[in-house]
Write a protein that holds these residues in place. Structure first.
Motif, PDB file in Angstrom:
ATOM      1  N   ASN A 170       0.822  -1.204   0.000  1.00 30.05           N
ATOM      2  CA  ASN A 170       0.000   0.000   0.000  1.00 30.05           C
ATOM      3  C   ASN A 170       0.862   1.263   0.000  1.00 30.05           C
ATOM      4  OD1 ASN A 170      -2.486   1.615   0.508  1.00 30.05           O
ATOM      5  ND2 ASN A 170      -1.559   1.931   2.522  1.00 30.05           N
ATOM      6  N   MET A 171       1.894   1.289   0.862  1.00 29.28           N
ATOM      7  CA  MET A 171       2.746   2.468   0.933  1.00 29.28           C
ATOM      8  C   MET A 171       3.617   2.606  -0.315  1.00 29.28           C
ATOM      9  SD  MET A 171       1.779   4.008   3.584  1.00 29.28           S
ATOM     10  CE  MET A 171       3.002   5.308   3.418  1.00 29.28           C
ATOM     11  N   ALA A 172       4.037   1.480  -0.885  1.00 28.71           N
ATOM     12  CA  ALA A 172       4.785   1.545  -2.136  1.00 28.71           C
ATOM     13  C   ALA A 172       3.935   2.187  -3.225  1.00 28.71           C
ATOM     14  CB  ALA A 172       5.240   0.154  -2.555  1.00 28.71           C
ATOM     15  N   ALA A 173       2.661   1.806  -3.300  1.00 31.40           N
ATOM     16  CA  ALA A 173       1.759   2.405  -4.285  1.00 31.40           C
ATOM     17  C   ALA A 173       1.529   3.887  -3.985  1.00 31.40           C
ATOM     18  CB  ALA A 173       0.433   1.649  -4.296  1.00 31.40           C
ATOM     19  N   ARG A 174       1.442   4.237  -2.698  1.00 30.67           N
ATOM     20  CA  ARG A 174       1.199   5.626  -2.326  1.00 30.67           C
ATOM     21  C   ARG A 174       2.347   6.536  -2.742  1.00 30.67           C
ATOM     22  NH1 ARG A 174      -1.338   7.712   3.340  1.00 30.67           N
ATOM     23  NH2 ARG A 174      -1.021   9.945   3.060  1.00 30.67           N
ATOM     24  N   PHE A 175       3.580   6.046  -2.615  1.00 30.92           N
ATOM     25  CA  PHE A 175       4.745   6.869  -2.924  1.00 30.92           C
ATOM     26  C   PHE A 175       5.233   6.703  -4.362  1.00 30.92           C
ATOM     27  CE2 PHE A 175       5.879   6.751   1.830  1.00 30.92           C
ATOM     28  CZ  PHE A 175       5.294   7.983   2.047  1.00 30.92           C
ATOM     29  N   ASP A 176       4.602   5.830  -5.126  1.00 36.52           N
ATOM     30  CA  ASP A 176       5.006   5.618  -6.515  1.00 36.52           C
ATOM     31  C   ASP A 176       4.768   6.890  -7.329  1.00 36.52           C
ATOM     32  OD1 ASP A 176       5.947   4.117  -8.699  1.00 36.52           O
ATOM     33  OD2 ASP A 176       3.906   3.643  -9.318  1.00 36.52           O
ATOM     34  N   GLY A 177       5.829   7.416  -7.910  1.00 35.43           N
ATOM     35  CA  GLY A 177       5.709   8.637  -8.698  1.00 35.43           C
ATOM     36  C   GLY A 177       5.487   9.891  -7.889  1.00 35.43           C
ATOM     37  N   HIS A 178       5.690   9.837  -6.583  1.00 34.63           N
ATOM     38  CA  HIS A 178       5.448  11.011  -5.727  1.00 34.63           C
ATOM     39  C   HIS A 178       6.449  12.119  -6.084  1.00 34.63           C
ATOM     40  CE1 HIS A 178       4.806  13.517  -2.216  1.00 34.63           C
ATOM     41  NE2 HIS A 178       3.818  12.722  -1.822  1.00 34.63           N
ATOM     42  N   PRO A 179       5.963  13.342  -6.305  1.00 32.70           N
ATOM     43  CA  PRO A 179       6.871  14.414  -6.745  1.00 32.70           C
ATOM     44  C   PRO A 179       7.939  14.785  -5.728  1.00 32.70           C
ATOM     45  CG  PRO A 179       4.686  15.284  -6.204  1.00 32.70           C
ATOM     46  CD  PRO A 179       4.567  13.793  -6.216  1.00 32.70           C
ATOM     47  N   ALA A 180       7.724  14.442  -4.461  1.00 31.85           N
ATOM     48  CA  ALA A 180       8.711  14.780  -3.428  1.00 31.85           C
ATOM     49  C   ALA A 180       9.796  13.724  -3.268  1.00 31.85           C
ATOM     50  CB  ALA A 180       8.012  15.009  -2.085  1.00 31.85           C
ATOM     51  N   ILE A 181       9.742  12.664  -4.065  1.00 38.80           N
ATOM     52  CA  ILE A 181      10.750  11.603  -3.982  1.00 38.80           C
ATOM     53  C   ILE A 181      11.487  11.549  -5.318  1.00 38.80           C
ATOM     54  CG2 ILE A 181      11.190   9.157  -3.539  1.00 38.80           C
ATOM     55  CD1 ILE A 181       8.552   9.013  -2.057  1.00 38.80           C
ATOM     56  N   PRO A 182      12.704  12.087  -5.385  1.00 42.11           N
ATOM     57  CA  PRO A 182      13.420  12.118  -6.664  1.00 42.11           C
ATOM     58  C   PRO A 182      14.083  10.804  -7.038  1.00 42.11           C
ATOM     59  CG  PRO A 182      14.725  13.195  -4.959  1.00 42.11           C
ATOM     60  CD  PRO A 182      13.399  12.851  -4.333  1.00 42.11           C
ATOM     61  N   GLU A 183      14.225   9.896  -6.065  1.00 43.10           N
ATOM     62  CA  GLU A 183      14.930   8.650  -6.324  1.00 43.10           C
ATOM     63  C   GLU A 183      13.965   7.530  -6.730  1.00 43.10           C
ATOM     64  OE1 GLU A 183      16.774  10.515  -2.529  1.00 43.10           O
ATOM     65  OE2 GLU A 183      14.761  10.045  -3.306  1.00 43.10           O
ATOM     66  N   ALA A 184      14.445   6.639  -7.559  1.00 42.71           N
ATOM     67  CA  ALA A 184      13.762   5.362  -7.755  1.00 42.71           C
ATOM     68  C   ALA A 184      14.151   4.469  -6.577  1.00 42.71           C
ATOM     69  CB  ALA A 184      14.178   4.724  -9.071  1.00 42.71           C
ATOM     70  N   ILE A 185      13.181   3.771  -6.032  1.00 46.12           N
ATOM     71  CA  ILE A 185      13.419   2.962  -4.834  1.00 46.12           C
ATOM     72  C   ILE A 185      12.910   1.548  -5.065  1.00 46.12           C
ATOM     73  CG2 ILE A 185      12.918   2.713  -2.367  1.00 46.12           C
ATOM     74  CD1 ILE A 185      12.287   5.729  -2.307  1.00 46.12           C
ATOM     75  N   GLU A 186      13.726   0.589  -4.678  1.00 48.75           N
ATOM     76  CA  GLU A 186      13.275  -0.798  -4.628  1.00 48.75           C
ATOM     77  C   GLU A 186      13.269  -1.225  -3.167  1.00 48.75           C
ATOM     78  OE1 GLU A 186      14.680  -5.321  -5.755  1.00 48.75           O
ATOM     79  OE2 GLU A 186      15.347  -3.670  -7.045  1.00 48.75           O
ATOM     80  N   LEU A 187      12.096  -1.576  -2.681  1.00 48.41           N
ATOM     81  CA  LEU A 187      11.955  -2.114  -1.329  1.00 48.41           C
ATOM     82  C   LEU A 187      12.128  -3.617  -1.418  1.00 48.41           C
ATOM     83  CD1 LEU A 187       8.668  -0.178  -0.499  1.00 48.41           C
ATOM     84  CD2 LEU A 187      10.975   0.501   0.193  1.00 48.41           C
TER      85      LEU A 187
END
Length: 239
Positions: A170-187
């Protein structure tokens, strides 16, 4: 004449409603061991006592009832905050009654929804929309996280495994493409499962740890303790 019986909701919605009830029962059982003084002590949420957390939980149940009835969750942000402050300073007995009664109101409303009702789009806070079927899981999140926020011995490690898995996704989907996160992240969980979030990119920052530690970081409950990262741990926006 008998009233028509609503069509049953989907199995996962039934499961979520049951999980909300179990989580609420666990919270009420834990609270019964406290006293009035304990509720006045600080919670793990900055600026909120334990009483503030409990007042928020009760009013959130009523707000979800409002959303299911097609009303605004809260009349305004100011009214939401005022209601929490009004109710925060009560004694334990009043909090227990309020939490139980508000949870019962929401459970009864869930029980009366038919299949078509669960498919309706409902409006939440700040213009967010969801299907009605998503509200039991949203309530489950509230109860689990805020139980831990009380700081009374229930921690991230006590969350049900199925809840941890779903909240990570759920949180991964929430932050996917979020403008405040410049990095690509793999959990990446220690068992090898992974979720992508943040910006698009072929060279993500890989964040590895137990699912409980991932949930703690993603929900702002920890600063990333128990996690390792292939680069600097990204800064996540507040919820």
């Amino acid at each position: 004449m008998n009233s028509p019986v609503p069509d049953p909701p989907a199995a996962d919605t039934v499961s979520d409603v049951a999980a909300v009830g179990d989580a609420t029962d666990g919270l009420l059982t834990a609270l019964a061991l406290l006293d009035d003084d304990a509720l006045a002590e600080p919670s793990l949420l900055p600026g909120w006592s334990r009483g503030h957390v409990l007042a928020h939980l009760a009013r959130n149940a009523d707000a979800l009832c409002n959303a299911l009835r097609g009303r605004p969750m809260y009349s305004s942000a100011e009214a939401r905050d005022a209601d929490i402050e009004r109710d925060a300073h009560r004694g334990l007995a009043a909090h227990l009654d309020d939490l139980s009664d508000s949870a019962d109101r929401l459970e009864q409303l869930f029980a009366g929804l038919g299949e078509e009702d669960w498919r309706r789009t409902v409006e939440l806070r700040n213009g967010v929309t969801d299907l009605a079927a998503g509200l039991p899981f949203r309530r489950w999140i509230e109860v689990e996280l805020h139980h831990a926020d009380l700081g009374i011995g229930y921690t991230l490690e006590d969350f049900p495994t199925v809840f941890l898995d779903r909240e990570t996704a759920n949180m991964a989907a929430r932050f996917d493409g979020h403008p405040a996160i410049p990095e690509a992240i793999e959990l990446r969980a220690e068992d090898g499962r992974s979720w992508r979030t943040g910006a698009e990119g072929d060279d993500p920052v890989v964040v590895v740890g137990r699912v409980a530690a991932l949930v703690g970081w993603l929900t702002g409950r920890t600063s990333g303790s128990g996690l390792s990262a292939s680069g600097s741990l990204p800064t996540l926006p507040p919820l």
